[in-house]
Design an enzyme around this catalytic site. Structure first.
Site, mmCIF file in Angstrom:
data_model
loop_
_atom_site.group_PDB
_atom_site.id
_atom_site.type_symbol
_atom_site.label_atom_id
_atom_site.label_comp_id
_atom_site.label_asym_id
_atom_site.label_seq_id
_atom_site.Cartn_x
_atom_site.Cartn_y
_atom_site.Cartn_z
ATOM 1 N N LYS A 291 12.628 -14.804 -11.425
ATOM 2 C CA LYS A 291 12.288 -13.719 -12.359
ATOM 3 C C LYS A 291 11.244 -14.198 -13.361
ATOM 4 O O LYS A 291 10.289 -13.488 -13.655
ATOM 5 C CB LYS A 291 13.525 -13.218 -13.136
ATOM 6 N N HIS B 111 18.516 -36.023 -8.607
ATOM 7 C CA HIS B 111 17.936 -36.506 -7.350
ATOM 8 C C HIS B 111 16.420 -36.319 -7.315
ATOM 9 O O HIS B 111 15.826 -36.227 -6.239
ATOM 10 C CB HIS B 111 18.606 -35.814 -6.159
ATOM 11 N N GLU C 90 17.590 -17.287 -8.886
ATOM 12 C CA GLU C 90 17.095 -15.951 -9.211
ATOM 13 C C GLU C 90 16.485 -15.917 -10.620
ATOM 14 O O GLU C 90 15.450 -15.277 -10.848
ATOM 15 C CB GLU C 90 18.255 -14.950 -9.069
ATOM 16 N N TRP D 214 -2.637 -2.772 -1.745
ATOM 17 C CA TRP D 214 -2.292 -4.185 -1.941
ATOM 18 C C TRP D 214 -3.120 -4.913 -0.881
ATOM 19 O O TRP D 214 -2.861 -4.787 0.312
ATOM 20 C CB TRP D 214 -0.801 -4.414 -1.731
ATOM 21 N N ASN E 39 -2.244 1.876 6.035
ATOM 22 C CA ASN E 39 -1.313 0.877 5.511
ATOM 23 C C ASN E 39 -0.909 -0.032 6.656
ATOM 24 O O ASN E 39 -0.401 0.457 7.670
ATOM 25 C CB ASN E 39 -0.077 1.591 4.927
ATOM 26 N N GLY E 40 -1.172 -1.333 6.525
ATOM 27 C CA GLY E 40 -0.787 -2.267 7.589
ATOM 28 C C GLY E 40 -1.969 -3.128 7.965
ATOM 29 O O GLY E 40 -2.927 -3.265 7.201
ATOM 30 N N ARG F 180 4.015 -0.034 -4.889
ATOM 31 C CA ARG F 180 3.808 -0.617 -3.564
ATOM 32 C C ARG F 180 2.542 -1.461 -3.483
ATOM 33 O O ARG F 180 2.309 -2.167 -2.505
ATOM 34 C CB ARG F 180 3.716 0.493 -2.510
ATOM 35 N N CYS G 230 0.827 -1.204 0.000
ATOM 36 C CA CYS G 230 0.000 0.000 0.000
ATOM 37 C C CYS G 230 0.865 1.259 0.000
ATOM 38 O O CYS G 230 1.937 1.297 0.607
ATOM 39 C CB CYS G 230 -0.945 0.097 1.203
ATOM 40 N N GLU H 39 7.851 -14.549 -11.674
ATOM 41 C CA GLU H 39 7.307 -13.250 -11.274
ATOM 42 C C GLU H 39 6.719 -12.452 -12.419
ATOM 43 O O GLU H 39 5.623 -11.924 -12.306
ATOM 44 C CB GLU H 39 8.456 -12.382 -10.734
ATOM 45 N N LYS I 113 5.999 -4.173 -4.302
ATOM 46 C CA LYS I 113 7.449 -4.010 -4.180
ATOM 47 C C LYS I 113 7.933 -4.127 -2.746
ATOM 48 O O LYS I 113 8.966 -4.685 -2.478
ATOM 49 C CB LYS I 113 7.809 -2.629 -4.730
HETATM 50 C C1 F6R Z 1 11.774 -10.305 -6.467
HETATM 51 C C2 F6R Z 1 11.735 -9.346 -5.381
HETATM 52 C C3 F6R Z 1 11.393 -9.842 -4.035
HETATM 53 C C4 F6R Z 1 12.202 -9.077 -2.980
HETATM 54 C C5 F6R Z 1 11.752 -9.470 -1.571
HETATM 55 C C6 F6R Z 1 12.573 -8.790 -0.520
HETATM 56 O O1 F6R Z 1 12.108 -9.706 -7.671
HETATM 57 O O2 F6R Z 1 11.936 -8.175 -5.572
HETATM 58 O O3 F6R Z 1 11.596 -11.215 -3.909
HETATM 59 O O4 F6R Z 1 13.554 -9.361 -3.148
HETATM 60 O O5 F6R Z 1 10.405 -9.124 -1.418
HETATM 61 O O6 F6R Z 1 12.509 -7.407 -0.655
HETATM 62 P P1 F6R Z 1 13.577 -6.472 -0.005
HETATM 63 O O7 F6R Z 1 14.870 -6.680 -0.685
HETATM 64 O O8 F6R Z 1 13.044 -5.091 -0.218
HETATM 65 O O9 F6R Z 1 13.653 -6.843 1.441
#
Ligand code: F6R
Length: 633
Positions: free
Chosen positions: A500, A519, A496, A75, A99-100, A27, A2, A503, A628
């Protein structure tokens, strides 16, 4: 999770709120809304979906005036993502954004019902407005005091921003957990937001609220109070070094692509910010930092993080172990905090978080601080909650990352960990007079300054690396599933790469240590399955190639990533992606130490997923269901 914004000042309220919400959209983006004064009344406009919905609603309702307004991008936690549950919420003359999570919402719900009211939404947020109303009507206190008292009645991490038709020109915010940042100057008035990004359009002087701070915003100024005591407090301004122009796409079709390309700059900025300059020579000495002294004294390091930052931490573990001989564990913060980790006094716990706001990572540092164990963090956001909770903070210099999928922040994180590992390793080598180790580390530092050049070359649209990445992505995009495999430094990059793809392209993908394929996961392989094999010339090359063959023998489509002049790999795979480096003609050794190859592999993996996502037509910068900054557990 949010985004909140509030503004009182001379500018057009609707313009400031809309522009601010767009900055905060990363956000959360399942619904949005604004509330603004108009003719002495507060108008509330809400829409499900992205900010564009609310923008359309407001197209012919632009407001100016100095009475103020608030906005929110959501969110969803409590209640479906629809217009009814979108913020702002109104209860009589009280309008708020939140927010929360209000953990004791059931209790408040009962109170509201017992007084004969029925909330309009399914959210916990709306209930807070009832508490404020009851304080004003039953306890007969004024609006500001009613907000303060109400806040003390809720539990859980929440931030609220509230206005009332009884008080034009006044906005009150309280922070606990979810961040709030404020600014004021005589020219642009008072602003309050979940992070500094909307504020940077007007000023780079911001005030961070601490937990249980209350801020009262008027056009004429801002005041801070302690929520528990109601006494005034001071929150001096911090000057930010980000500028608003870094918040735009600068001609790229997506933030993610822009941010992938910005990685060469991230490396240079992070290097320059950390090394003390030394007259034009490649410097080996770090700028003084209290965290460095702490790290030098430690003999065990626990790194905690989530998601991409956890993948970065896995690489950090490799480097701290190899270069510095330090015992390291890299843990998921959400698991670490609910175990009973054995912590020793001489160890350090380090949180790695791009946003510096991730709830689980923050909670670990808070717990560890209570136990008297030294904490530190690596964050991309100065002034973030985690950077203030940790006893010392290292920063990455990736600049604002707007694309929800992390790219350049990952590169900044791994670089920071490599620099720290190298620093400890070099110190140990000096103490032991181990010339060889020292030479190796200094060579690596020198190569680090060449890395941005290799990376920028590889990312050029017409480079062999970019063209092959795009071709491989397009040829395999409809595969039933993807495995990403690698060994050693390439293993975290495989994890990673798979994250990606999930996501942003919503394609099923898993990352594995290449040796693990046989395995179990190998049972999945068949001709319409794709396996991305990360096989640079490193210690693990032969073994990785054997794993490639195992996958190939099961008919899977193989995409191999290796050194540009690798003779073997192209003949063994369906699609070969050359790294933007090769081996030296003189001695057959790679031009770049194997330690640094993750810095080239990661952007290729990002680009690969990006190409598939663009072809599938997904929302690359704001993928479904994600946000984010994950400030809920
Ligand atoms: C994936 C991504 C998330 C963040 C995770 C932690 O692309 O961005 O997996 O890495 O939510 O976020 P931070 O680094 O802000 O603690």
């Amino acid at each position: 999770m949010c985004g909140i914004i509030g503004y009182v000042g001379e500018r057009s309220i609707s313009d400031v709120l809309l522009k601010g919400l767009k900055r905060l959209e990363y956000r959360g983006y399942d619904s949005s809304g604004v509330a603004m004064f108009h003719g002495g009344m507060i108008e509330v406009h809400k829409a499900a979906g992205k900010i564009v919905g609310i923008e359309t609603l407001l197209a012919d309702r632009r407001q100016s005036g100095v009475e103020g307004g608030i906005g929110h991008t959501r969110w969803a936690t409590h209640g479906a993502p629809n217009t009814k549950n979108a913020h702002p919420h109104r209860v009589q003359d009280i309008v708020l954004v939140h927010n929360g999570i209000i953990e004791n919402y059931r209790e408040i719900q009962k109170l509201v019902q017992s007084k004969g009211f029925t909330p309009k939404s399914e959210t916990d947020s709306e209930l807070f407005a009832f508490l404020v109303l009851f304080e004003m009507t039953d306890s007969k206190v004024d609006f500001i005091e009613a907000i303060r008292r109400s806040f003390l009645k809720i539990s859980g991490n929440s931030s609220v921003v509230v206005m009332s038709e009884r008080q034009p020109g006044l906005i009150v915010g309280i922070r606990n957990g979810s961040p709030l940042v404020a600014s004021w100057n005589s020219e642009h008035g008072a602003m309050l937001a979940s992070d500094a990004q909307p504020i940077l359009d007007y000023t780079n002087q911001v005030h961070y609220l601490e937990n249980y701070d209350m801020i009262v915003c008027r056009k004429s100024g801002i005041e801070f109070f302690d929520v528990h005591t109601a006494k005034p407090i001071k929150r001096p301004a911090t000057k930010l070094d980000w500028s608003a122009d870094r918040l735009d796409k600068n001609g790229y079709p997506h933030y993610m692509l822009k941010e992938i390309h910005e990685q060469a700059r991230t490396i240079l900025d992070t290097l320059n910010a950390n090394f003390a300059t030394s007259g034009g020579h490649i410097p080996f000495d770090f700028a003084p930092h209290p965290g460095l002294d702490q790290l030098s004294k430690t003999d065990r390091l626990s790194i905690v993080a989530c998601g991409t930052s956890w993948h970065a931490s896995l690489l950090g573990k490799f480097w701290f172990e190899k270069l510095a001989g330090l015992s390291v564990e890299a843990e998921l913060a959400s698991e670490f905090r609910y175990r009973s980790p054995v912590l020793k006094k001489n160890q350090v716990v380090m949180g790695v978080s791009q946003s510096g706001e991730t709830a689980d990572t923050l909670a670990v540092l808070q717990d560890v601080n209570k136990r008297g164990i030294p904490t530190m963090c690596i964050s991309n956001v100065k002034g973030s909650t985690i950077s203030r909770e940790a006893k010392s903070a290292f920063y990455t210099y990736a600049g604002p990352e707007i694309g929800v999928a992390s790219t350049k922040a990952f590169t900044g994180q791994i670089l920071m960990m490599l620099l720290l590992a190298g620093k400890l390793g070099r110190e140990a080598a000096m103490a032991d007079s181990s010339g060889k180790a020292m030479i190796e580390i200094e060579k690596m530092y020198r190569e680090l300054f060449e890395l941005p050049h290799h990376l920028a070359n590889g990312l050029l649209e017409e480079s062999a690396t970019s063209r092959a990445t795009k071709a491989a992505a397009l040829a395999t995009q409809n595969s039933k599933g993807f495995f990403f495999v690698g060994r050693g430094y390439s293993f975290p990059i495989a994890l990673e790469g798979a994250l990606k793809l999930k996501e942003i392209a919503y394609v099923h993908a898993e990352g594995y240590a290449a040796g693990e394929l046989k395995h179990g996961p190998i049972a999945m392989l068949e001709p319409d399955f794709a396996v991305v094999v990360l096989a640079p010339h490193d210690l693990w090359y032969e073994k990785t190639v054997s794993n490639l063959q195992e996958a190939k023998a099961r008919g899977a489509k193989i995409i191999a990533v290796g050194h540009a002049d690798d003779k073997l790999l192209p003949s063994m795979c369906d699609h070969f992606i050359p790294l933007p480096i090769n081996t030296k003609k003189e001695d057959g050794k790679p031009v770049l130490s194997e330690t640094l190859i993750p810095f080239l592999l990661a952007p290729i993996m990002q680009l690969f997923s990006y190409q598939i996502a663009v072809h599938k037509g997904t929302d690359v910068d704001q993928p479904r269901n994600l946000a984010k900054s994950v400030t809920v557990e």
